[in-house]
Design a protein around this motif. Structure first.
Motif, short mmCIF file in Angstrom:
data_model
loop_
_atom_site.label_atom_id
_atom_site.label_comp_id
_atom_site.label_asym_id
_atom_site.label_seq_id
_atom_site.Cartn_x
_atom_site.Cartn_y
_atom_site.Cartn_z
N LEU A 69 0.80 -1.22 0.00
CA LEU A 69 0.00 0.00 0.00
C LEU A 69 0.84 1.28 0.00
O LEU A 69 0.54 2.21 -0.75
N PRO A 70 1.90 1.38 0.83
CA PRO A 70 2.70 2.62 0.80
C PRO A 70 3.29 2.91 -0.58
O PRO A 70 3.40 4.07 -0.98
N GLY A 71 3.63 1.85 -1.32
CA GLY A 71 4.18 2.05 -2.66
C GLY A 71 3.20 2.70 -3.61
O GLY A 71 3.58 3.54 -4.45
N PHE A 72 1.91 2.36 -3.48
CA PHE A 72 0.90 2.95 -4.36
C PHE A 72 0.65 4.42 -4.03
O PHE A 72 0.15 5.16 -4.88
N MET A 73 0.95 4.83 -2.82
CA MET A 73 0.85 6.26 -2.49
C MET A 73 1.81 7.06 -3.37
O MET A 73 1.47 8.14 -3.85
N LYS A 74 3.00 6.53 -3.57
CA LYS A 74 3.99 7.21 -4.41
C LYS A 74 3.66 7.08 -5.89
O LYS A 74 3.80 8.03 -6.66
N ILE A 75 3.22 5.89 -6.29
CA ILE A 75 2.94 5.64 -7.71
C ILE A 75 1.83 6.57 -8.23
O ILE A 75 1.94 7.15 -9.32
N PHE A 76 0.75 6.73 -7.44
CA PHE A 76 -0.37 7.53 -7.89
C PHE A 76 -0.47 8.89 -7.18
O PHE A 76 -1.46 9.60 -7.34
N ASP A 77 0.57 9.22 -6.39
CA ASP A 77 0.65 10.52 -5.71
C ASP A 77 -0.65 10.81 -4.95
O ASP A 77 -1.35 11.80 -5.20
N THR A 78 -0.97 9.93 -4.01
CA THR A 78 -2.19 10.08 -3.23
C THR A 78 -1.90 9.82 -1.76
O THR A 78 -0.76 9.52 -1.38
N ASP A 79 -2.94 9.91 -0.91
CA ASP A 79 -2.73 9.76 0.53
C ASP A 79 -3.12 8.35 0.99
O ASP A 79 -3.74 7.57 0.26
N LEU A 80 -2.79 8.04 2.26
CA LEU A 80 -3.01 6.70 2.80
C LEU A 80 -4.49 6.37 2.91
O LEU A 80 -4.90 5.23 2.66
N ASN A 81 -5.33 7.36 3.27
CA ASN A 81 -6.77 7.10 3.40
C ASN A 81 -7.37 6.62 2.09
O ASN A 81 -8.25 5.75 2.07
N THR A 82 -6.91 7.17 0.97
CA THR A 82 -7.41 6.73 -0.33
C THR A 82 -6.86 5.36 -0.69
O THR A 82 -7.61 4.47 -1.12
N VAL A 83 -5.57 5.15 -0.49
CA VAL A 83 -4.94 3.87 -0.85
C VAL A 83 -5.52 2.71 -0.04
O VAL A 83 -5.64 1.60 -0.55
N GLN A 84 -5.91 2.97 1.21
CA GLN A 84 -6.44 1.90 2.06
C GLN A 84 -7.71 1.28 1.49
O GLN A 84 -8.06 0.15 1.84
N TRP A 85 -8.38 2.00 0.59
CA TRP A 85 -9.58 1.43 -0.02
C TRP A 85 -9.27 0.25 -0.94
O TRP A 85 -10.16 -0.52 -1.30
N LEU A 86 -8.00 0.11 -1.33
CA LEU A 86 -7.61 -1.09 -2.08
C LEU A 86 -7.81 -2.34 -1.24
O LEU A 86 -8.11 -3.42 -1.77
N MET A 87 -7.63 -2.22 0.07
CA MET A 87 -7.86 -3.33 0.99
C MET A 87 -9.28 -3.31 1.54
O MET A 87 -9.94 -4.34 1.60
N THR A 88 -9.75 -2.11 1.95
CA THR A 88 -11.08 -2.01 2.56
C THR A 88 -12.17 -2.42 1.57
O THR A 88 -13.06 -3.22 1.90
N GLY A 89 -12.11 -1.89 0.35
CA GLY A 89 -13.11 -2.23 -0.66
C GLY A 89 -13.08 -3.71 -1.00
O GLY A 89 -14.13 -4.35 -1.17
N PHE A 90 -11.88 -4.27 -1.11
CA PHE A 90 -11.73 -5.70 -1.40
C PHE A 90 -12.35 -6.53 -0.28
O PHE A 90 -13.08 -7.49 -0.53
N THR A 91 -12.07 -6.16 0.97
CA THR A 91 -12.61 -6.89 2.12
C THR A 91 -14.12 -6.82 2.16
O THR A 91 -14.80 -7.82 2.44
N LEU A 92 -14.68 -5.64 1.89
CA LEU A 92 -16.14 -5.50 1.86
C LEU A 92 -16.75 -6.40 0.79
O LEU A 92 -17.78 -7.05 1.02
#
Length: 475
Positions: free
Chosen positions: A31-54
């Protein structure tokens, strides 16, 4: 000829199970790597896991109905094909929003594959081969957590779309083998009627609860959002249970809970799943925050312990028929308790060898206990109800995993606040919070001991034969 067919079936199921678990945990340390790749914050990147889990948590209880409605063969092939397509879409995402959407779609099909492969083991393989098949299925499920962090950490530093593309050849192989070997649904397949109210209840109930515990730390347990979602979730699920127990063709046969061994195995599995998530979630955090390790380094460190879990799973499969479920589960729980207790004494200067040793103990315990727990529950229900049983088992595990991460994370930050997070002692405070998390996990794991002791001495020995498209059971 039958042996060859069973081998092809088992190979397809094991590969399919491995792919779904791999995709589930592949982004845990990335997840931290995607923050740099897409220049975004942790709250947004966490949806890669949260959305998947839901997505996985919501679809899991529907898998039994979908298998009964369309056939387990058709559902397996459709899910594998859809997972291939969604993996391609993830790889070609053009921004973070598109990746989150495609990742959620990927979670839907990963949430179906686990229960449907478990159902097929108990529906299409002879009784004498089910324990061995379940052992391989469980081993494939633990190989995902073993290999995914290492592979995804390395691939992200090289070419991030390969995180999703690397599993495509395996998906194609699983689909071809499944198409060749899985039995087609009988023309007289009993198709349950569509239960729209039940589906709304279980979907919105699961979604509400998963939302609460996925955002427990951000929202706070007494916030308006948490209280509203919690009440909605409980209300929807209570109505769902009340309705399903009253109608002739329920979406999910909740009467399975009357079966003592099934209920006990389900509760034990939920507890050990929660324990598993404390290690998967918090130990990588410790290694990255305190030891400043990269994602790939964390994956490499945890690879050996997770491979020991595969060995332990093989051992439990070999001795299951000889000693039964209860001794293996109790030995596994002992390993887990000892190792989790050891992590209560984590220090800032604890060595990487210390972490590897006790993670190995934890994984050995999980490997010894996972297959017997599942088999004790699944083998206690009639074969024709295996679809509902596997759906219930995976649903409870998904919800237990999400709840445990939410509760343990909230507890962790509460303890950090209690100790006082000053700049000069931030690492010490951080580790003290982790120690308390593992203390709570140790207490929780101990609750699985009396549940295991209440299991029947010996599982019902069932020989299943197919006569006129129906499954019969002899004891």
């Amino acid at each position: 000829m039958e042996t060859r067919k069973h081998t092809l079936i088992l190979t397809a199921l094991v590969i399919g199970s491995f792919i779904s678990i791999y995709q589930t945990v592949s982004l845990n340390v990335a997840l931290p790597g995607f923050m740099k790749i897409f220049d975004t914050d942790l709250n947004t990147v966490q949806w890669l896991m949260t959305g998947f889990t839901l997505a996985t948590g919501v679809i899991a209880p529907l898998s039994g109905y979908l298998g009964n409605r369309f056939g387990t063969r058709e559902l397996f092939l459709f899910s594998i094909a859809s997972l291939i397509i969604t993996s391609l879409l993830c790889a070609f995402s053009w921004n973070m929003d598109s990746l989150i959407v495609f990742r959620i779609l990927q979670g839907v099909f990963c949430g179906i594959i686990q229960p449907v492969t478990l159902t097929i083991i108990y529906q299409m393989l002879p009784f004498e081969k089910q324990t061995f098949a379940l052992g391989l299925w469980s081993a494939s499920s633990v190989l995902g957590p073993a290999l995914a962090p290492t592979i995804s950490g390395w691939l992200q530093s090289w070419n991030w779309p390969m995180i999703f593309l690397i599993m495509l050849p395996f998906g194609v192989v699983a689909w071809i083998l499944g198409w060749l070997s899985l039995e087609k649904s009988s023309a007289k397949l009993q198709k349950p009627s569509f239960n729209g109210i039940g589906m709304i209840g279980v979907v919105f109930g699961s979604l509400s609860l998963l939302m609460v515990f996925s955002h427990l730390h951000q929202w706070g347990i007494f916030s308006i959002s948490s209280i509203v979602c919690l009440l909605l979730g409980i209300g929807f699920l209570v109505h769902f249970c009340w309705r399903e127990l009253r109608i002739k063709e329920p979406l999910l046969d909740l009467r399975l809970f009357i079966n003592k061994d099934f209920s006990l195995s389900l509760a034990t599995s939920a507890i050990l799943t929660s324990t598993l998530y404390t290690g998967i979630y918090f130990i990588p955090l410790y290694l990255m925050e305190i030891h400043q390790m990269e994602a790939m380094e964390v994956g490499l460190l945890l690879c050996l312990p997770a491979l020991f879990m595969t060995v332990a799973t093989t051992i439990s499969t070999k001795y299951y028929d000889r000693v039964g479920a209860k001794p293996l589960i109790l030995i596994g729980i002992f390993f887990i308790i000892v190792a989790t207790w050891a992590f209560c004494s984590l220090k800032v200067d604890s060595s990487k060898g210390f972490v590897m040793l006790w993670m190995t103990f934890r994984y050995i315990g999980l490997g010894l206990s996972t297959t017997p727990i599942i088999n004790a529950g699944m083998s206690s229900v009639p074969s024709q109800l295996s679809g509902d049983a596997s759906a219930l088992m995976n649903w409870i595990k998904q919800v237990a995993g999400a709840i445990s991460v939410g509760v343990f994370t909230s507890f962790f930050y509460t303890r950090i606040s209690y100790y006082g997070n000053t700049n000069s002692h931030s690492q010490e405070v951080y580790v003290k919070g982790l120690d308390d998390v593992f203390m709570l996990a140790t207490i929780l794991t101990c609750l699985s001991i009396p549940l295991t002791l209440l299991l029947g001495k010996k599982e019902t020995k069932r020989k299943k034969t197919r006569m006129g498209g129906k499954v019969t059971k002899s004891v």
